[in-house]
Design a protein around this motif. Structure first.
Motif, PDB file in Angstrom:
ATOM      1  N   GLY A   1       0.777  -1.238   0.000  1.00 29.55           N
ATOM      2  CA  GLY A   1       0.000   0.000   0.000  1.00 29.55           C
ATOM      3  C   GLY A   1       0.806   1.284   0.000  1.00 29.55           C
ATOM      4  N   VAL A   2       2.131   1.194  -0.091  1.00 29.55           N
ATOM      5  CA  VAL A   2       2.915   2.426  -0.087  1.00 29.55           C
ATOM      6  C   VAL A   2       2.882   3.122  -1.448  1.00 29.55           C
ATOM      7  CG1 VAL A   2       4.472   1.679   1.739  1.00 29.55           C
ATOM      8  CG2 VAL A   2       5.067   1.223  -0.639  1.00 29.55           C
TER       9      VAL A   2
ATOM     10  N   CYS B   1       1.590   2.138  -8.154  1.00 31.30           N
ATOM     11  CA  CYS B   1       1.206   3.448  -8.667  1.00 31.30           C
ATOM     12  C   CYS B   1       2.419   4.202  -9.210  1.00 31.30           C
ATOM     13  CB  CYS B   1       0.534   4.270  -7.581  1.00 31.30           C
ATOM     14  SG  CYS B   1      -1.109   3.677  -7.189  1.00 31.30           S
TER      15      CYS B   1
ATOM     16  N   MET C   1      -3.186   5.695 -10.890  1.00 37.95           N
ATOM     17  CA  MET C   1      -4.268   4.724 -10.688  1.00 37.95           C
ATOM     18  C   MET C   1      -4.809   4.911  -9.289  1.00 37.95           C
ATOM     19  SD  MET C   1      -3.391   1.049 -12.253  1.00 37.95           S
ATOM     20  CE  MET C   1      -1.844   0.922 -11.374  1.00 37.95           C
TER      21      MET C   1
ATOM     22  N   CYS D   1      -5.875   1.076  -7.067  1.00 38.20           N
ATOM     23  CA  CYS D   1      -5.013   0.016  -7.584  1.00 38.20           C
ATOM     24  C   CYS D   1      -5.115  -1.189  -6.660  1.00 38.20           C
ATOM     25  CB  CYS D   1      -3.586   0.562  -7.612  1.00 38.20           C
ATOM     26  SG  CYS D   1      -2.361  -0.636  -8.038  1.00 38.20           S
TER      27      CYS D   1
ATOM     28  N   HIS E   1      -4.128  -4.707  -4.742  1.00 42.11           N
ATOM     29  CA  HIS E   1      -2.855  -5.212  -4.241  1.00 42.11           C
ATOM     30  C   HIS E   1      -2.189  -6.054  -5.316  1.00 42.11           C
ATOM     31  CE1 HIS E   1      -2.828  -3.887  -0.185  1.00 42.11           C
ATOM     32  NE2 HIS E   1      -4.022  -4.363   0.079  1.00 42.11           N
ATOM     33  N   THR E   2      -0.906  -5.934  -5.386  1.00 40.08           N
ATOM     34  CA  THR E   2      -0.169  -6.738  -6.354  1.00 40.08           C
ATOM     35  C   THR E   2      -0.121  -8.190  -5.873  1.00 40.08           C
ATOM     36  OG1 THR E   2       1.155  -4.819  -6.866  1.00 40.08           O
ATOM     37  CG2 THR E   2       2.030  -6.946  -7.560  1.00 40.08           C
TER      38      THR E   2
ATOM     39  N   THR F   1       7.127  -5.553  -6.949  1.00 46.15           N
ATOM     40  CA  THR F   1       6.834  -6.703  -6.093  1.00 46.15           C
ATOM     41  C   THR F   1       5.641  -6.420  -5.190  1.00 46.15           C
ATOM     42  OG1 THR F   1       8.271  -5.921  -4.340  1.00 46.15           O
ATOM     43  CG2 THR F   1       9.276  -7.294  -6.042  1.00 46.15           C
ATOM     44  N   ALA F   2       5.037  -7.511  -4.707  1.00 46.59           N
ATOM     45  CA  ALA F   2       3.917  -7.367  -3.784  1.00 46.59           C
ATOM     46  C   ALA F   2       4.464  -7.070  -2.398  1.00 46.59           C
ATOM     47  CB  ALA F   2       3.104  -8.654  -3.762  1.00 46.59           C
ATOM     48  N   GLY F   3       3.842  -6.129  -1.717  1.00 48.50           N
ATOM     49  CA  GLY F   3       4.314  -5.783  -0.385  1.00 48.50           C
ATOM     50  C   GLY F   3       3.743  -6.677   0.698  1.00 48.50           C
ATOM     51  N   GLN F   4       2.668  -7.372   0.378  1.00 45.34           N
ATOM     52  CA  GLN F   4       2.043  -8.225   1.382  1.00 45.34           C
ATOM     53  C   GLN F   4       3.028  -9.293   1.842  1.00 45.34           C
ATOM     54  OE1 GLN F   4      -1.577  -8.763  -1.148  1.00 45.34           O
ATOM     55  NE2 GLN F   4      -2.562  -9.012   0.829  1.00 45.34           N
TER      56      GLN F   4
ATOM     57  N   LEU G   1       0.278  14.266   0.060  1.00 46.05           N
ATOM     58  CA  LEU G   1      -0.528  14.254   1.283  1.00 46.05           C
ATOM     59  C   LEU G   1       0.254  14.870   2.443  1.00 46.05           C
ATOM     60  CD1 LEU G   1      -2.047  10.653   1.022  1.00 46.05           C
ATOM     61  CD2 LEU G   1      -3.101  12.814   0.367  1.00 46.05           C
TER      62      LEU G   1
ATOM     63  N   ALA H   1       3.159   9.555  -6.550  1.00 49.59           N
ATOM     64  CA  ALA H   1       2.659   8.839  -7.723  1.00 49.59           C
ATOM     65  C   ALA H   1       1.396   9.517  -8.235  1.00 49.59           C
ATOM     66  CB  ALA H   1       2.351   7.389  -7.359  1.00 49.59           C
TER      67      ALA H   1
END
Ligand SMILES: Nc1nc2c(ncn2[C@@H]2O[C@H](COP(=O)(O)OP(=O)(O)OP(=O)(O)O)[C@@H](O)[C@H]2O)c(=O)[nH]1
Ligand SMILES: [Mg+2]
Lengths: 217, 634
Positions: free
Chosen positions: A21-22, A26, A37, A40, A42-43, A67-70, A128, A155
């Motif tokens: 989620g970082v 994106c 996006m 988006c 999760h990858t 890569t997926a962060g999960q 943000l 992003a």
């Protein structure tokens, strides 16, 4: 014909890592498509993107593995560090926990890539600012202490996205120029294209044998 | 004297001389003066006299001379005129002949003009015919230049150029034209041209095919990629030729890919190979291999996309995927050998689990990219091999552990084997649960059910309260472990209900024990018997007995633990212990309430103040700390 799809001299492999989620996907999307996006997913595992850029007059093709962060994909994604010439470590400036995990990402990056891999730290979601949870100075200090390049980027607005990817390529290119990066090592994550003017070169027997572009992607 | 008159005359003449202005006279005089020459002036007067007639003669002669001269001149003029006349006559004749000529030539010009216009119209006709012929040629024949291009191009040509493709397109155009011609009805010509073009077309196709086949492996060469793409698009009309070229390409890429895979495994020169990791970390070894393969796919895909980008008559996506499959399939054998070897090398269950999940991930990944490929088939097979091996191994390990299971000692503590198996399960779930809850459920089942049934077996051989306590202890241990995992509801619920029933049994045993300890079982019977006589007179319910009961109650309130069944102390879970205790106290409180109600009923004739505590207070004091414990535990 010189503007054809193969008109580049090098291929650099990048990986993008960081907590889920970082905004890794994106950032990649912003860099390759120049679009944000908003929702988006999760990858799953890894995703792939590519773009041709120019550094010091040289066309370079970036092969980027997002890569997926999960946590559950960690075992899988670790296998993609191998042979990366550039590693972008991302955290989210509005979520301190993603910053706190940086050292673990950095350890992975250091252990699983090679000493020449250029590691770039990106604090994402700089748009943000109101929800900021990690100051610029603090992250900058961390980056300096660990010898990383660092920018804050977004992003969403595209701010500094291009710069981060290009800056990384520039550093890699410098390593090639000063000879510290061994092009023959597949681990380097860099491939030199056969040659641009090449029917002759290509048809010769030796060049045909080892077409580098097919080996470490 | 003879001179005198003359002189006289002369002098007179001179004296009468006046300056005459008559021009004619002057001319005549000057004329005359020419007649006398200078010598004449010097003549003596005699001779002059003598010569006087001579002047006349002279003048006459002069005159005659003049006439002669004049005549001569006139004759000349006449001759001239005659000459002129004859010339003019000649001229006239010439003119006449010219005029005749002119008339003739005028006629012939007219003829010429006629001729010219005739020729002109002929020329126009011929031009039309020529254009027609050219159009015909254009429509139905190749030019010499075209033929030359066609002839001089072959597979050794460095690059098929634009001109060649133009010629090829011309041939195709002609073929279309001939088809029309045929429809219009020029059968013989059409068939002839068709044969001719058919031949040329085949030749040209053959040339494209040969060229493409010899160059196709160089698709990454920027100068060739476009021409190759174009060539392949022309080959579409001969699917077999296109196939051969792609076959050639795939074979080439396939062997390159296998070689690069082997290089990546073993390492070449100073390259660190994936196989180095193999011994130390088999899961990573397999992960790295599969990741390497996965990472090769985009490049192959890009090449094929470029190669086939102009092909519009085939299912592009299908073709690309088929070719990619062919290329990637090259690694099936070496991959299979290595994975199989690793899988069957007797690894620990957690490692096997990791490998199992890793292969599963790639089966799913490859399924999306290359749904019909040997690679997918190989991976699927390896997955099932790995999964089977893993599950069997896990089953065996659990079985072996359970086989070592020993009955409990007097303290009824659970066997350490439960803990060992649970920590193994924990190891497995750590990896499995996030990505595959279904698999996690299976693993939980696989590990827990043999243990649970073993626990039950062992427990069944124990005496009554021991069994309940032991079951509670063991099952609770499992359940506490499972409660961390959100997906284990069914198994956990089964265990829980088993625990609950054991707790109920223990509670009732504890209650019986408590009632026996307080010696109030007969009171309870009496109260239930609906006796008519005042209860204070019934033995066992008399005031003295009640006093003893109250004393015992006081000691229970002071030390609730003192009235526990000894085995209950071995319940490892304080919550369970409290629950059991509380259940028994509730029953005690209920009995007390009945006694109290009987005592305060005047018909039973008890002295007042025999029971100081009202039932509510008793219940509160017995059960309050239990609720405290309850809230603490949850
Ligand atoms: N405001 C803002 N939102 C962003 C930015 N970058 C990403 N996001 C949002 O953050 C969320 C997560 O972004 P992703 O790119 O999916 O994150 P990721 O790092 O790829 O996540 P994983 O694939 O799970 O590892 C998305 O909803 C994005 O819309 C940014 O620069 N600014
Ligand atoms: Mg992502």
């Amino acid at each position: 014909m010189s503007s054809g799809p193969y008109n580049y001299s090098y291929i650099f492999k990048y990986i993008i890592i960081g907590d889920m989620g970082v905004g890794k996907s994106c950032l990649l999307h912003q860099f390759t498509e120049k679009k944000f996006m908003a929702d988006c997913p999760h990858t799953i595992g890894v995703e792939f993107g590519t773009r041709i850029i120019e550094v010091s007059g040289q066309k370079i093709k970036l092969q980027i593995w997002d890569t997926a962060g999960q946590e559950r994909f960690r075992a899988v994604t670790r296998s993609y560090y191998r042979g990366a010439a550039g590693a972008l470590i991302i955290y989210d400036i509005t979520r301190r926990s993603t910053y706190n995990h940086l050292s673990s990402w950095l350890t992975d990056a250091r252990n699983l890539t090679n000493p020449n891999t250029v590691i770039f730290l990106i604090g994402n979601k700089s748009d943000l600012d109101a929800q900021r949870d990690v100051t610029y100075d603090e992250a900058k200090k961390f980056a300096d202490e660990n010898g990383l390049k660092f920018v804050e980027a977004s992003a969403k607005t595209g701010e500094n996205v291009e710069e981060a990817f290009l800056e990384t390529a520039k550093k890699i290119y410098e390593s090639i120029q000063d000879g510290s990066l061994d092009l023959n090592a597949a681990e380097s994550g860099v491939q030199k294209k056969p040659t641009a003017n090449g029917a002759r070169t290509l048809s010769s027997e030796n060049a045909e044998g080892r077409n580098p572009s097919s080996c470490s992607c | 004297m003879s001179l005198e008159p003359d002189l006289q005359t002369a002098v007179n003449g001179i004296s009468n001389l006046r300056i005459t202005t008559d021009q004619k006279l002057l001319d005549g005089l000057s004329q005359l003066s020419n007649c006398a020459s200078k010598e004449d002036l010097h003549l003596s007067p005699i001779s002059r006299k003598k010569r006087r007639p001579d002047l006349k003669t002279l003048i006459e002669n002069q005159q005659i001379l003049y006439y002669k001269q004049f005549l001569g001149s006139i004759t000349e003029i006449r001759d001239g005129v005659e000459h002129l006349h004859s010339n003019l006559s000649d001229l006239n004749e010439i003119c006449e002949s010219m005029s005749t000529n002119l008339r003739a030539s005028k006629q012939s010009s007219r003829n010429l003009i006629d001729e010219i216009s005739k020729l002109e119209s002929e020329r126009k006709k011929l031009m039309v015919e020529k254009n027609l012929a050219q159009a015909y040629l254009n429509a139905f024949q190749l030019s010499g230049e075209d033929l030359k291009i066609l002839r001089t191009t072959d597979s050794s040509t460095a690059i098929l150029n634009e001109d060649f493709f133009k010629v090829f397109e011309r041939i195709q155009q002609i073929q279309t034209n001939v088809a029309i011609l045929l429809k219009v009805g020029h059968q013989a010509t059409a068939v002839e041209i068709m044969d001719q073009m058919g031949l040329l077309h085949e030749t040209a196709l053959e040339k494209i095919y040969r060229w493409a086949q010899s160059r196709v492996k160089h698709v990454e060469n920027p100068e060739l990629s476009d021409v190759l793409a174009k060539s392949l698009s022309y080959l579409q009309i001969r699917p077999m030729l296109l196939k051969y070229v792609l076959d050639e390409y795939c074979t080439h890429r396939r062997s390159l890919f296998v070689r690069s895979y082997i290089d990546a495994l073993t390492g070449a020169g100073n390259i660190k190979g994936i196989e180095l990791i193999g011994g130390a970390d088999p899961a990573r070894y397999i992960g790295d291999m599969l990741a390497f393969i996965h990472q090769s796919i985009p490049n192959e895909k890009e090449n094929l996309t470029i190669l086939l980008k102009h092909c519009n008559k085939i299912d592009l996506n299908d073709k690309i995927v088929t070719c990619m499959s062919t290329i990637m399939d090259g690694v099936c054998r070496p991959l299979n050998v290595r994975l199989e070897q690793t899988i069957l090398s007797g690894l620990d269950c957690p490692v096997m689990n990791k490998i199992d999940m890793c292969i599963k991930f790639y089966v799913e990944t490859i399924e999306q990219i290359l749904p019909v490929s040997n690679l997918l088939a190989t991976l699927t097979e390896l997955y099932s091999l790995c999964h089977q091996t893993f599950i069997n191994q896990l089953r065996c390990q659990v079985q072996a552990e359970v086989g070592e299971y020993r009955p409990p000692g007097p303290d009824l503590t659970p066997s350490p084997i439960i803990q060992a198996l649970l920590s193994l399960l924990g190891d497995l779930l750590k990896d499995t649960l996030p990505s595959s809850p279904e698999q996690a459920e299976i693993l939980i089942q696989l590990v827990t059910s043999p243990v649970v049934s073993q626990i039950n077996d062992v427990a069944n051989r124990l005496g009554s309260p021991d069994m309940g306590v032991y079951l509670c202890n063991c099952l609770n241990q499992i359940n506490i472990f499972l409660e961390i995992y959100p997906i284990t509801k069914t198994i956990s619920n089964t265990l829980k209900s088993q625990i609950d029933s054991q707790m109920d049994r223990l509670s009732s045993e504890q209650s019986s024990w408590l009632i026996a300890q307080l010696g109030i079982s007969h009171m309870y019977t009496i109260l239930n018997d609906k006796v008519e006589t005042p209860l204070s007179t019934v033995p066992g319910m008399d005031s003295a007995s009640l006093k003893i009961f109250v004393n015992k109650l006081d000691s229970v309130i002071n030390d609730p633990e003192s009235v526990l069944l000894p085995q209950i102390y071995h319940l490892s879970d304080t919550g369970t212990r409290k629950y059991v205790q509380q259940q028994s106290f509730r029953i005690l409180a209920a009995i007390y309430r009945k006694v109290y109600e009987a005592v305060i009923n005047p018909k039973n004739g008890y002295p007042s103040e025999i029971l100081k505590m009202d039932p509510k207070t008793l219940e509160d004091s017995l059960c309050s700390d239990t609720t405290e414990v309850d809230t603490k535990d949850t």
